[in-house]
Design a protein around this motif. Structure first.
Motif, PDB file in Angstrom:
ATOM      1  N   ALA A  47      11.901  66.746  21.597  1.00 42.82           N
ATOM      2  CA  ALA A  47      10.602  66.525  20.963  1.00 42.82           C
ATOM      3  C   ALA A  47       9.996  65.195  21.406  1.00 42.82           C
ATOM      4  O   ALA A  47       8.779  65.108  21.634  1.00 42.82           O
ATOM      5  N   LEU A  48      10.808  64.155  21.544  1.00 41.38           N
ATOM      6  CA  LEU A  48      10.301  62.882  22.053  1.00 41.38           C
ATOM      7  C   LEU A  48       9.760  63.026  23.469  1.00 41.38           C
ATOM      8  O   LEU A  48       8.701  62.482  23.799  1.00 41.38           O
ATOM      9  N   LEU A  49      10.477  63.749  24.312  1.00 42.13           N
ATOM     10  CA  LEU A  49      10.020  63.926  25.688  1.00 42.13           C
ATOM     11  C   LEU A  49       8.761  64.786  25.744  1.00 42.13           C
ATOM     12  O   LEU A  49       7.877  64.542  26.566  1.00 42.13           O
ATOM     13  N   LEU A  50       8.659  65.785  24.886  1.00 46.20           N
ATOM     14  CA  LEU A  50       7.447  66.603  24.838  1.00 46.20           C
ATOM     15  C   LEU A  50       6.255  65.765  24.363  1.00 46.20           C
ATOM     16  O   LEU A  50       5.164  65.853  24.939  1.00 46.20           O
ATOM     17  N   ALA A  51       6.455  64.949  23.351  1.00 41.66           N
ATOM     18  CA  ALA A  51       5.372  64.081  22.879  1.00 41.66           C
ATOM     19  C   ALA A  51       4.960  63.080  23.962  1.00 41.66           C
ATOM     20  O   ALA A  51       3.768  62.808  24.154  1.00 41.66           O
ATOM     21  N   SER A  52       5.933  62.562  24.706  1.00 38.68           N
ATOM     22  CA  SER A  52       5.618  61.636  25.794  1.00 38.68           C
ATOM     23  C   SER A  52       4.820  62.311  26.892  1.00 38.68           C
ATOM     24  O   SER A  52       3.890  61.722  27.443  1.00 38.68           O
ATOM     25  N   VAL A  54       2.784  64.841  26.525  1.00 36.42           N
ATOM     26  CA  VAL A  54       1.429  65.056  26.009  1.00 36.42           C
ATOM     27  C   VAL A  54       0.642  63.747  26.058  1.00 36.42           C
ATOM     28  O   VAL A  54      -0.547  63.735  26.408  1.00 36.42           O
ATOM     29  N   LEU A  55       1.288  62.638  25.714  1.00 35.61           N
ATOM     30  CA  LEU A  55       0.615  61.341  25.769  1.00 35.61           C
ATOM     31  C   LEU A  55       0.210  60.974  27.192  1.00 35.61           C
ATOM     32  O   LEU A  55      -0.838  60.348  27.397  1.00 35.61           O
ATOM     33  N   THR A  58      -3.206  62.421  28.294  1.00 37.39           N
ATOM     34  CA  THR A  58      -4.456  61.857  27.776  1.00 37.39           C
ATOM     35  C   THR A  58      -5.053  60.797  28.695  1.00 37.39           C
ATOM     36  O   THR A  58      -6.233  60.493  28.582  1.00 37.39           O
ATOM     37  N   ARG A  59      -4.258  60.203  29.557  1.00 38.83           N
ATOM     38  CA  ARG A  59      -4.703  59.251  30.581  1.00 38.83           C
ATOM     39  C   ARG A  59      -5.381  58.012  29.996  1.00 38.83           C
ATOM     40  O   ARG A  59      -6.406  57.567  30.471  1.00 38.83           O
ATOM     41  N   ARG A  60      -4.799  57.482  28.975  1.00 42.20           N
ATOM     42  CA  ARG A  60      -5.266  56.217  28.407  1.00 42.20           C
ATOM     43  C   ARG A  60      -4.155  55.186  28.575  1.00 42.20           C
ATOM     44  O   ARG A  60      -2.983  55.525  28.669  1.00 42.20           O
ATOM     45  N   VAL A  61      -4.523  53.918  28.594  1.00 45.33           N
ATOM     46  CA  VAL A  61      -3.518  52.866  28.760  1.00 45.33           C
ATOM     47  C   VAL A  61      -2.558  52.865  27.575  1.00 45.33           C
ATOM     48  O   VAL A  61      -1.346  52.781  27.737  1.00 45.33           O
ATOM     49  N   TRP A  62      -3.096  52.956  26.374  1.00 50.61           N
ATOM     50  CA  TRP A  62      -2.237  52.912  25.188  1.00 50.61           C
ATOM     51  C   TRP A  62      -1.307  54.117  25.136  1.00 50.61           C
ATOM     52  O   TRP A  62      -0.163  53.999  24.701  1.00 50.61           O
ATOM     53  N   LEU A  66       2.710  54.027  25.154  1.00 52.40           N
ATOM     54  CA  LEU A  66       3.460  54.690  24.087  1.00 52.40           C
ATOM     55  C   LEU A  66       4.445  55.716  24.646  1.00 52.40           C
ATOM     56  O   LEU A  66       5.575  55.842  24.154  1.00 52.40           O
ATOM     57  N   ALA A  67       4.049  56.427  25.699  1.00 54.63           N
ATOM     58  CA  ALA A  67       4.960  57.388  26.330  1.00 54.63           C
ATOM     59  C   ALA A  67       6.166  56.683  26.937  1.00 54.63           C
ATOM     60  O   ALA A  67       7.302  57.146  26.801  1.00 54.63           O
ATOM     61  N   ALA A  68       5.934  55.558  27.585  1.00 50.84           N
ATOM     62  CA  ALA A  68       7.048  54.796  28.151  1.00 50.84           C
ATOM     63  C   ALA A  68       7.948  54.249  27.048  1.00 50.84           C
ATOM     64  O   ALA A  68       9.178  54.214  27.193  1.00 50.84           O
TER      65      ALA A  68
END
Length: 144
Positions: A47-52, A54-55, A58-62, A66-68
């Motif tokens: 689930a953490l890897l799936l959320a990462s 998805v993040l 979105t192609r935003r810096v934040w 957060l994914a890293a």
């Protein structure tokens, strides 16, 4: 070129979509293939890897940061797996036997840990590359 062919050609060039596909596959694989005593441990990481992944889309810096950060949990999980490995209890103290037993079990199919490592490396590479590109674009626009 038709719209569908253009979309497919852009999709195959973008590694973020491939990472998302691999993360969805990983989540489904863990959901359907884990035994009930390992399910909670592996589904959390999936689930953490799936959320990462998805993040990253979105192609935003934040969101890349957060994914890293979410993928940074994997070394902690790896240390936990090593520390709680069953065969390490029988090994002599201060020897290489616990490392050899753990690596042998992980490589020979002791769970989806190696798949987690590969997916985490892909997510970290994508997020670091995106953060570097976005930072260089901001520096160029600030200089002008």
């Amino acid at each position: 070129m038709s719209k569908a062919a253009g979309f497919l050609s852009r999709s195959f060039r973008d590694p973020r979509l491939a990472v998302f596909g691999v993360a969805v596959f990983n989540f489904g694989w863990v959901w359907s293939g884990s035994s009930e005593w390992e399910f909670h441990k592996y589904i959390f990481m999936a689930a953490l890897l799936l959320a990462s992944s998805v993040l990253i889309l979105t192609r935003r810096v934040w969101s890349n940061f957060l994914a890293a950060t979410l993928c940074g949990y994997l070394p902690v999980q790896f240390a936990y797996e090593f520390w709680m490995h069953a065969k390490s209890a029988e090994a002599p103290t201060f020897s290489l036997a616990p490392f050899a037993n753990f690596i042998k079990d992980v490589v020979s199919g002791g769970g989806p840990v190696m798949f987690f490592f590969a997916l985490t490396a892909m997510i970290l590479a994508c997020s670091a590359h995106s953060m570097r590109l976005l930072a260089s674009r901001r520096n160029i626009s600030n200089d002008a």
